[in-house]
Design a protein around this motif. Structure first.
Motif, PDB file in Angstrom:
ATOM      1  N   MET A  83       0.837  -1.204   0.000  1.00 25.46           N
ATOM      2  CA  MET A  83       0.000   0.000   0.000  1.00 25.46           C
ATOM      3  C   MET A  83       0.871   1.252   0.000  1.00 25.46           C
ATOM      4  N   ARG A  84       1.950   1.225   0.853  1.00 26.59           N
ATOM      5  CA  ARG A  84       2.842   2.392   0.933  1.00 26.59           C
ATOM      6  C   ARG A  84       3.493   2.646  -0.423  1.00 26.59           C
ATOM      7  N   THR A  85       3.958   1.547  -1.056  1.00 27.74           N
ATOM      8  CA  THR A  85       4.628   1.691  -2.353  1.00 27.74           C
ATOM      9  C   THR A  85       3.665   2.252  -3.399  1.00 27.74           C
ATOM     10  N   ILE A  86       2.416   1.761  -3.378  1.00 29.96           N
ATOM     11  CA  ILE A  86       1.441   2.251  -4.370  1.00 29.96           C
ATOM     12  C   ILE A  86       1.169   3.742  -4.151  1.00 29.96           C
ATOM     13  N   LEU A  87       0.979   4.114  -2.892  1.00 30.30           N
ATOM     14  CA  LEU A  87       0.675   5.520  -2.615  1.00 30.30           C
ATOM     15  C   LEU A  87       1.852   6.421  -2.999  1.00 30.30           C
ATOM     16  N   LEU A  88       3.067   5.924  -2.779  1.00 27.08           N
ATOM     17  CA  LEU A  88       4.231   6.738  -3.142  1.00 27.08           C
ATOM     18  C   LEU A  88       4.399   6.809  -4.654  1.00 27.08           C
ATOM     19  N   TRP A  89       3.955   5.745  -5.356  1.00 28.38           N
ATOM     20  CA  TRP A  89       3.951   5.809  -6.817  1.00 28.38           C
ATOM     21  C   TRP A  89       2.912   6.842  -7.285  1.00 28.38           C
ATOM     22  N   LEU A  90       1.744   6.824  -6.660  1.00 29.24           N
ATOM     23  CA  LEU A  90       0.701   7.805  -7.003  1.00 29.24           C
ATOM     24  C   LEU A  90       1.211   9.230  -6.776  1.00 29.24           C
ATOM     25  N   ALA A  91       2.020   9.391  -5.709  1.00 27.40           N
ATOM     26  CA  ALA A  91       2.557  10.725  -5.394  1.00 27.40           C
ATOM     27  C   ALA A  91       3.421  11.248  -6.534  1.00 27.40           C
ATOM     28  N   ARG A  92       4.104  10.327  -7.226  1.00 30.48           N
ATOM     29  CA  ARG A  92       5.049  10.765  -8.285  1.00 30.48           C
ATOM     30  C   ARG A  92       4.366  10.889  -9.644  1.00 30.48           C
ATOM     31  N   ASN A  93       3.147  10.362  -9.768  1.00 30.10           N
ATOM     32  CA  ASN A  93       2.491  10.300 -11.077  1.00 30.10           C
ATOM     33  C   ASN A  93       2.039  11.689 -11.549  1.00 30.10           C
ATOM     34  N   GLN A  94       2.602  12.126 -12.665  1.00 33.89           N
ATOM     35  CA  GLN A  94       2.349  13.494 -13.137  1.00 33.89           C
ATOM     36  C   GLN A  94       0.892  13.702 -13.554  1.00 33.89           C
ATOM     37  N   TRP A  95       0.310  12.672 -14.192  1.00 37.83           N
ATOM     38  CA  TRP A  95      -1.068  12.785 -14.695  1.00 37.83           C
ATOM     39  C   TRP A  95      -2.027  13.014 -13.522  1.00 37.83           C
ATOM     40  N   LEU A  96      -1.832  12.192 -12.464  1.00 39.28           N
ATOM     41  CA  LEU A  96      -2.714  12.324 -11.296  1.00 39.28           C
ATOM     42  C   LEU A  96      -2.441  13.639 -10.550  1.00 39.28           C
ATOM     43  N   ARG A  97      -1.159  14.021 -10.522  1.00 37.71           N
ATOM     44  CA  ARG A  97      -0.790  15.278  -9.867  1.00 37.71           C
ATOM     45  C   ARG A  97      -1.604  16.441 -10.378  1.00 37.71           C
ATOM     46  N   GLN A  98      -1.932  16.374 -11.685  1.00 38.73           N
ATOM     47  CA  GLN A  98      -2.673  17.493 -12.244  1.00 38.73           C
ATOM     48  C   GLN A  98      -4.171  17.377 -12.029  1.00 38.73           C
ATOM     49  N   ARG A  99      -4.657  16.148 -11.880  1.00 39.03           N
ATOM     50  CA  ARG A  99      -6.107  15.973 -11.835  1.00 39.03           C
ATOM     51  C   ARG A  99      -6.698  15.792 -10.430  1.00 39.03           C
ATOM     52  N   LEU A 100      -6.059  14.955  -9.605  1.00 38.78           N
ATOM     53  CA  LEU A 100      -6.686  14.645  -8.306  1.00 38.78           C
ATOM     54  C   LEU A 100      -6.930  15.881  -7.415  1.00 38.78           C
ATOM     55  N   PRO A 101      -5.987  16.835  -7.378  1.00 41.59           N
ATOM     56  CA  PRO A 101      -6.227  17.974  -6.476  1.00 41.59           C
ATOM     57  C   PRO A 101      -7.462  18.789  -6.815  1.00 41.59           C
ATOM     58  N   ARG A 102      -8.021  18.575  -8.039  1.00 45.69           N
ATOM     59  CA  ARG A 102      -9.223  19.349  -8.389  1.00 45.69           C
ATOM     60  C   ARG A 102     -10.482  18.755  -7.759  1.00 45.69           C
TER      61      ARG A 102
END
Ligand code: FDA
Length: 305
Positions: A1-20
């Protein structure tokens, strides 16, 4: 779970979309009083009344434009002026890549030196955060350069990295200020302890070694952890060597173990709360989720009306 969440943290596509997404914005409020400098400074009130100091960080990392690093540096200069005007016992904490370390190390040094100069004028202090291991060497070199001139600067070191005990030895001749944390990134076993037991053991050993130095030299130590049991074990461990519990600071994040922060301050520990703010919170927030996957449930609950 930690590894997945840290991968999500680095993902540029999600970085732009999730915070909205509104539920993400609601969830992050648990760790952040708000996005503006004003929100962060208002949060200092109850903490200061309880004798708890504050450290401010405006979220951001891996800037790609030199001009953006300049904007960040100017923001922190204005923040220190505001801290002084309001009479807040406050310091700042900055990420090297937020001051352009990916682009130009000399310019980053220039920004840090300017921040330390202003900090000295207003009796404040500049902490340098530690990012992923790819930046460890450059960050330590930057600190050596800054600390040679500015005594009111400190660096964060991560107990999960195998190199940290050697880095402490390397920095000791500078009488450094060191904030010791466990470490928030996903690092391979070749360079990092992967099991909590080993990270905690290294944390205790490095912290105890640093704290024993405080008896004979002006080394400043911040224990940046919410692991209250570990803090108390360290305090007990070094007490027979004559190191009192006010020889170090306990540094915790806003919104995490808040009750313990007030209790430790009442019990004679010197406590500081790090308050993060700003609109670029996504990777930082994902690292908070990775530290405690139960936080994901809290975030998902924000989906409910
Ligand atoms: P641990 O993960 O063992 O947690 C101990 C207890 O604290 C948990 O059982 C839980 O109760 C509580 N807790 C911890 N994290 C929580 C969370 N996210 N949500 C809710 N409860 C939580 N890292 C880094 O790599 N570079 C840096 O520059 C910094 N800077 C920094 C400054 C300060 C002031 C702090 C407190 C932390 C950092 N960190 C950091 C983060 C650090 O590396 C680490 O990831 C977190 O502090 C979580 O680890 P703990 O030491 O709290 O222990």
């Amino acid at each position: 779970m930690r590894t997945i969440l840290l991968w999500l943290a680095r993902n540029q596509w999600l970085r732009q979309r999730l915070p909205r997404l509104a539920f993400m914005r609601r969830a992050v409020r648990r760790f952040m009083p708000g996005e503006s400098m004003g929100d962060a400074l208002v949060a200092a009130g109850p903490l200061q009344a309880a004798g708890i100091g504050t450290i401010y960080t405006r979220l951001g990392e891996n800037l790609t434009e030199p001009a953006a690093a300049e904007v960040v540096a100017n923001h922190y200069l204005a923040l220190m002026d505001r801290i002084a005007e309001l009479g807040i016992d406050g310091e700042i904490s900055v990420k090297p890549t937020q001051l352009g370390l990916d682009l130009d190390a000399d310019a980053t040094f220039g920004h840090l030196a300017a921040l330390a100069t202003r900090a000295a004028e207003v009796r404040s202090f500049v902490w340098i955060d530690m990012e992923g291991s790819a930046y460890a060497e450059a960050t330590i070199a930057l600190y050596e350069r800054v600390r040679g001139i500015h005594l009111n600067t400190g660096i964060c070191l991560q107990a999960y990295l195998r190199r940290t005990a050697a880095d402490v030895e390397r920095l000791l001749p500078l009488d450094p200020a060191i904030r010791l944390v466990k470490g928030a990134y996903d690092e391979p076993a070749a360079i990092a302890f992967r099991h909590r037991r080993d990270v905690d053991a290294n944390y205790l050993a490095v912290a105890a070694h640093l704290l024993r130095q405080t008896r004979s030299r002006p080394v400043r130590v911040g224990l940046g952890t919410h692991d209250v049991g570990l803090i108390e074990r360290i305090a007990e461990h070094v007490a027979p060597s004559g190191v009192a519990r006010d020889a170090f600071q306990v540094e915790m994040l806003y919104g995490i173990r808040a009750r313990d922060q007030f209790r430790l301050a009442r019990d004679g520990y010197r406590v500081q709360t790090l308050i993060a703010y700003g609109d670029y919170w996504y990777p930082w927030y994902m690292r908070r989720l990775a530290e405690r996957p139960a936080n994901v449930l809290f975030a998902l609950r924000q989906l409910l009306p």
